[in-house]
Design a protein around this motif. Structure first.
Motif, PDB file in Angstrom:
ATOM      1  N   HIS A 175       1.104  -1.204  -0.121  1.00  0.00           N
ATOM      2  CA  HIS A 175       0.270   0.124  -0.100  1.00  0.00           C
ATOM      3  C   HIS A 175       0.975   1.047  -0.274  1.00  0.00           C
ATOM      4  CE1 HIS A 175      -3.740  -2.472   0.541  1.00  0.00           C
ATOM      5  NE2 HIS A 175      -3.075  -3.440   1.621  1.00  0.00           N
ATOM      6  N   ARG A 176       2.137   1.107   0.395  1.00  0.00           N
ATOM      7  CA  ARG A 176       2.871   2.320   0.098  1.00  0.00           C
ATOM      8  C   ARG A 176       4.445   1.831   0.145  1.00  0.00           C
ATOM      9  NH1 ARG A 176       2.667   6.907   2.672  1.00  0.00           N
ATOM     10  NH2 ARG A 176       0.970   6.668   4.147  1.00  0.00           N
ATOM     11  N   VAL A 177       4.957   2.354  -1.537  1.00  0.00           N
ATOM     12  CA  VAL A 177       5.915   2.252  -2.022  1.00  0.00           C
ATOM     13  C   VAL A 177       6.945   2.353  -1.426  1.00  0.00           C
ATOM     14  CG1 VAL A 177       7.352   2.321  -4.063  1.00  0.00           C
ATOM     15  CG2 VAL A 177       5.008   2.158  -4.818  1.00  0.00           C
ATOM     16  N   ALA A 178       8.378   2.080  -0.907  1.00  0.00           N
ATOM     17  CA  ALA A 178       9.233   1.802   0.436  1.00  0.00           C
ATOM     18  C   ALA A 178      10.292   0.728   0.021  1.00  0.00           C
ATOM     19  CB  ALA A 178       8.985   2.154   1.394  1.00  0.00           C
ATOM     20  N   ASP A 179      11.444   1.319   0.153  1.00  0.00           N
ATOM     21  CA  ASP A 179      12.427   0.064   0.378  1.00  0.00           C
ATOM     22  C   ASP A 179      12.195  -0.069   2.099  1.00  0.00           C
ATOM     23  OD1 ASP A 179      14.703  -1.308   0.762  1.00  0.00           O
ATOM     24  OD2 ASP A 179      16.253  -0.005  -0.278  1.00  0.00           O
ATOM     25  N   LEU A 180      12.403  -1.023   1.709  1.00  0.00           N
ATOM     26  CA  LEU A 180      11.925  -1.952   3.848  1.00  0.00           C
ATOM     27  C   LEU A 180      13.138  -2.520   4.341  1.00  0.00           C
ATOM     28  CD1 LEU A 180       9.843  -2.667   6.221  1.00  0.00           C
ATOM     29  CD2 LEU A 180       8.694  -4.513   4.784  1.00  0.00           C
ATOM     30  N   HIS A 181      13.493  -2.459   4.896  1.00  0.00           N
ATOM     31  CA  HIS A 181      14.912  -3.401   6.107  1.00  0.00           C
ATOM     32  C   HIS A 181      13.810  -3.905   7.295  1.00  0.00           C
ATOM     33  CE1 HIS A 181      18.047  -1.685   2.919  1.00  0.00           C
ATOM     34  NE2 HIS A 181      17.017  -0.952   2.561  1.00  0.00           N
ATOM     35  N   ARG A 182      13.761  -4.739   7.440  1.00  0.00           N
ATOM     36  CA  ARG A 182      13.924  -5.992   8.532  1.00  0.00           C
ATOM     37  C   ARG A 182      15.284  -6.690   8.829  1.00  0.00           C
ATOM     38  NH1 ARG A 182      12.095 -10.739  10.335  1.00  0.00           N
ATOM     39  NH2 ARG A 182      10.757 -10.421  12.420  1.00  0.00           N
ATOM     40  N   ILE A 183      16.259  -6.054  10.320  1.00  0.00           N
ATOM     41  CA  ILE A 183      17.397  -6.538  10.760  1.00  0.00           C
ATOM     42  C   ILE A 183      17.069  -6.967  11.689  1.00  0.00           C
ATOM     43  CG2 ILE A 183      19.663  -6.149  11.045  1.00  0.00           C
ATOM     44  CD1 ILE A 183      19.288  -3.932   9.167  1.00  0.00           C
ATOM     45  N   THR A 184      17.153  -8.624  11.771  1.00  0.00           N
ATOM     46  CA  THR A 184      17.153  -9.223  13.420  1.00  0.00           C
ATOM     47  C   THR A 184      18.690  -8.970  14.341  1.00  0.00           C
ATOM     48  OG1 THR A 184      16.915 -10.970  12.799  1.00  0.00           O
ATOM     49  CG2 THR A 184      14.574 -10.418  12.405  1.00  0.00           C
ATOM     50  N   ILE A 185      18.275  -9.718  15.724  1.00  0.00           N
ATOM     51  CA  ILE A 185      19.887  -9.841  15.982  1.00  0.00           C
ATOM     52  C   ILE A 185      20.848 -10.548  15.348  1.00  0.00           C
ATOM     53  CG2 ILE A 185      18.482 -11.330  17.840  1.00  0.00           C
ATOM     54  CD1 ILE A 185      21.388  -8.735  18.735  1.00  0.00           C
ATOM     55  N   HIS A 186      19.755 -11.597  14.607  1.00  0.00           N
ATOM     56  CA  HIS A 186      20.039 -12.954  13.902  1.00  0.00           C
ATOM     57  C   HIS A 186      20.635 -12.086  13.225  1.00  0.00           C
ATOM     58  CE1 HIS A 186      18.163 -15.828  16.824  1.00  0.00           C
ATOM     59  NE2 HIS A 186      16.980 -14.439  16.955  1.00  0.00           N
ATOM     60  N   ASP A 187      20.213 -11.898  12.018  1.00  0.00           N
ATOM     61  CA  ASP A 187      20.633 -11.347  10.867  1.00  0.00           C
ATOM     62  C   ASP A 187      22.279 -10.438  11.495  1.00  0.00           C
ATOM     63  OD1 ASP A 187      18.616 -12.315  10.081  1.00  0.00           O
ATOM     64  OD2 ASP A 187      17.288  -9.771   9.904  1.00  0.00           O
ATOM     65  N   ALA A 188      21.721  -9.396  12.314  1.00  0.00           N
ATOM     66  CA  ALA A 188      23.519  -9.063  12.820  1.00  0.00           C
ATOM     67  C   ALA A 188      24.318  -9.526  12.859  1.00  0.00           C
ATOM     68  CB  ALA A 188      22.824  -7.697  13.745  1.00  0.00           C
ATOM     69  N   LEU A 189      24.011 -10.235  13.811  1.00  0.00           N
ATOM     70  CA  LEU A 189      25.321 -11.398  14.102  1.00  0.00           C
ATOM     71  C   LEU A 189      25.815 -12.639  12.959  1.00  0.00           C
ATOM     72  CD1 LEU A 189      23.463 -13.031  17.147  1.00  0.00           C
ATOM     73  CD2 LEU A 189      25.272 -11.486  17.321  1.00  0.00           C
ATOM     74  N   ALA A 190      24.522 -12.522  12.006  1.00  0.00           N
ATOM     75  CA  ALA A 190      25.333 -13.085  10.810  1.00  0.00           C
ATOM     76  C   ALA A 190      26.490 -12.580   9.934  1.00  0.00           C
ATOM     77  CB  ALA A 190      24.357 -14.184  10.128  1.00  0.00           C
ATOM     78  N   ASP A 191      25.938 -10.867   9.801  1.00  0.00           N
ATOM     79  CA  ASP A 191      26.832  -9.960   9.448  1.00  0.00           C
ATOM     80  C   ASP A 191      28.774  -9.450  10.332  1.00  0.00           C
ATOM     81  OD1 ASP A 191      25.857  -9.877   6.726  1.00  0.00           O
ATOM     82  OD2 ASP A 191      24.654  -8.416   7.998  1.00  0.00           O
ATOM     83  N   GLY A 192      28.123 -10.641  11.687  1.00  0.00           N
ATOM     84  CA  GLY A 192      30.029  -9.977  12.164  1.00  0.00           C
ATOM     85  C   GLY A 192      29.516  -9.056  13.126  1.00  0.00           C
ATOM     86  N   LEU A 193      28.497  -8.628  13.399  1.00  0.00           N
ATOM     87  CA  LEU A 193      27.710  -8.072  15.382  1.00  0.00           C
ATOM     88  C   LEU A 193      28.793  -8.015  16.147  1.00  0.00           C
ATOM     89  CD1 LEU A 193      26.340  -5.947  16.753  1.00  0.00           C
ATOM     90  CD2 LEU A 193      24.823  -6.895  17.138  1.00  0.00           C
ATOM     91  N   HIS A 194      28.850  -9.758  16.671  1.00  0.00           N
ATOM     92  CA  HIS A 194      29.490  -9.687  17.303  1.00  0.00           C
ATOM     93  C   HIS A 194      31.338 -10.038  17.556  1.00  0.00           C
ATOM     94  CE1 HIS A 194      29.730 -10.719  21.850  1.00  0.00           C
ATOM     95  NE2 HIS A 194      30.632 -11.822  21.775  1.00  0.00           N
ATOM     96  N   VAL A 195      31.587 -10.531  15.939  1.00  0.00           N
ATOM     97  CA  VAL A 195      32.958  -9.931  15.922  1.00  0.00           C
ATOM     98  C   VAL A 195      33.329  -8.718  16.400  1.00  0.00           C
ATOM     99  CG1 VAL A 195      34.074 -10.560  14.421  1.00  0.00           C
ATOM    100  CG2 VAL A 195      33.352 -11.910  14.544  1.00  0.00           C
TER     101      VAL A 195
END
Length: 502
Positions: A175-195
């Motif tokens: 209903h609304r045109v947007a670039d939607l991002h969903r970033i869970t803690i698991h996504d962040a950890l997979a990208d190296g947050l805790h590292v």
């Protein structure tokens, strides 16, 4: 620093270029840090190179200044040219604005729809789910795209009925045109947050340390909403967790007494010895150490159950002519009989160097103690208060303002922070829902936000801003009394004059 400066999800936010970007995210993952880098990069470019102004809006002026400090660090790291007047000194921002040699600016603005009307440039609305009037802010920001500006709306969730949660669903449903991002803690950890965390803290990363860190987070209250990005059912919290945690001071402590279940069956001598020993060991030293140059405000929420509601007493110290206020004494009592509660409350009020005002909850169980306090200290100083919707509407916004602006300091304590998180905005009224509970981190017993009510009781009596309405008085207690008596006489005289038509 090893690896790229920005982690994967941070790079995706940096590169997002749609007119509307919506980000539902886990907390404490550095999303705002990446948005600061993006804003500096844009503002440093000339208009011909696609540069533009940057506007940042969060829930408080203090958080705006934190963002500006992040921008200043990126200015230094990227070697960007800025104007020297009022821009930066090292990594410190002197104003809520950075002016770039390109002619563009980055500005932090208040959480107010009028702040973005008539402005242009890329705008970030941070902590969107915690703005009190997000709908009107979105309406005001909607015109930004008419002049080529991009809008980024980013937040952790704050209930499934919140306007931010509805915005996410509008995007998801098309209903609304947007670039939607969903970033869970698991996504962040997979990208190296805790590292990255371990690297910045000088620690060695291991899979085991990461799993242990995540397990600790998972035990916290609200993990599903705040880390796994699953909005909770019902109304959202009124006090953003970020500002609640920022108010924490490790040097301030909560004094607690869990009364033994057999206390009333003991002899009078044993009871007196137990109370006297607790007061001498826990409360008396803190009262003796209170700063003598502050004005004090007392707040009390009264309970009695050994397994349910607590009694919480808060003594708030305020420097004269200052907005700064500190919860110097926080006492939590569980299952303590009313006589002993009154003895403790009376000791706090009497030994506060300059007790100016206070409030005690007089609804239900608190009626007896509220009446005792009002008669002992005088209704001009300590008032018996009914917890009505009118009181919540007056007291809770004033408490939120103090937290938002970073002028309130309290113990860094998990349980009292959870108490503040229980306050909900229900039909426009910030209040404590009757059926909501948390569990004490120490005992597992129920809590019902009693600290939030006691703190609001004390803070509500502080003149705004701070204690600026009070002049300096000498330290002798009788001088305080004379000062208050004079005010009461002047008030009565004024009322008399009005009645005579003067």
């Amino acid at each position: 620093m090893k690896g790229p400066i920005l982690l994967g999800y941070q790079r995706r936010l940096f590169l997002a270029s749609a007119p509307l970007v919506v980000v539902e995210k886990s907390r404490r993952i550095g999303a705002t840090w990446a948005l600061a880098a993006k804003m500096v990069d844009q503002a440093a470019r000339s208009k011909a190179a696609g540069g533009c102004d940057g506007i940042y809006m969060s829930t408080s002026q203090r958080l705006g200044r934190v963002f500006m400090r992040d921008c200043a660090r990126w200015v230094k790291a990227l070697g960007v040219a800025v104007e020297s007047e009022g821009a930066t000194v090292g990594a410190e921002v002197l104003k809520d604005e950075i002016r770039f040699a390109s002619g563009h600016t980055i500005t932090a603005v208040p959480s107010n729809p009028e702040s973005v009307r008539g402005m242009g440039g890329d705008t970030v609305i941070d902590e969107a789910a915690f703005h009190l009037d997000l709908e009107e802010i979105l309406k005001a920001a909607d015109a930004l795209s008419d002049w080529g500006g991009r809008l980024t709306v980013v937040s952790t969730h704050n209930g499934d009925s919140n306007r931010f949660a509805r915005l996410v669903e509008e995007c998801r449903e098309g209903h609304r045109v947007a670039d939607l991002h969903r970033i869970t803690i698991h996504d962040a950890l997979a990208d190296g947050l805790h590292v990255r965390r371990c690297e910045l803290r000088g620690e060695v990363w291991t899979p085991e340390s990461e799993a242990e860190w995540l397990a600790r987070k998972a035990k916290g209250w609200g993990f599903a909403e705040e880390y796994e990005v699953i909005p909770a059912s019902g109304a959202g919290v009124y006090f953003p967790r970020t500002v609640v945690e920022e108010a924490g001071d490790e040097g301030l402590k909560v004094v607690r007494w869990d009364c033994p279940p057999d206390f009333l069956q003991r002899s009078k001598g044993d009871q007196s010895a137990a109370v006297g020993g607790w007061l001498a060991a826990n409360l008396a030293p803190r009262l003796a150490a209170l700063p003598r140059d502050e004005l004090y405000y007392l707040g009390a929420d009264v309970g009695r159950s050994g397994d349910g509601d607590l009694s919480v007493f808060v003594l708030l110290g305020v420097m004269p002519r200052s907005a700064e206020r500190t919860a110097r004494i926080v006492v939590e009592l569980r299952g303590v009989p009313f006589d002993e509660q009154w003895e403790i409350l009376r000791m706090i009020g009497q030994q506060a160097p300059r007790l100016v005002g206070g409030g005690v909850d007089r609804v239900g169980l608190g009626a007896w103690i509220a009446e005792k306090a009002e008669r002992h200290f005088g209704p001009e100083r300590v008032e018996a208060v009914a917890l009505s919707e009118a009181w919540y509407l007056a007291a809770m916004p004033k408490l939120r303002s103090a937290l938002d602006e970073g002028v309130l300091h309290q113990p860094a304590d998990q349980d009292i922070e959870a108490d503040l998180q229980l306050v909900r905005l229900v039909n426009g009224v910030p209040k404590m829902p009757r059926d909501m509970r948390t569990k004490c981190s120490r005992t597992g017993r129920q809590r019902h936000g009693d600290y939030a009510v006691a703190l609001a009781m004390a803070n509500e009596r502080v003149p705004y801003p701070g204690a600026s309405e009070f002049r300096e008085v000498s330290r002798e207690p009788d001088a305080v009394e004379r000062f208050m008596d004079r005010g009461r006489r002047e008030e009565r005289s004024g009322r008399g004059a009005r009645r005579r038509g003067l």
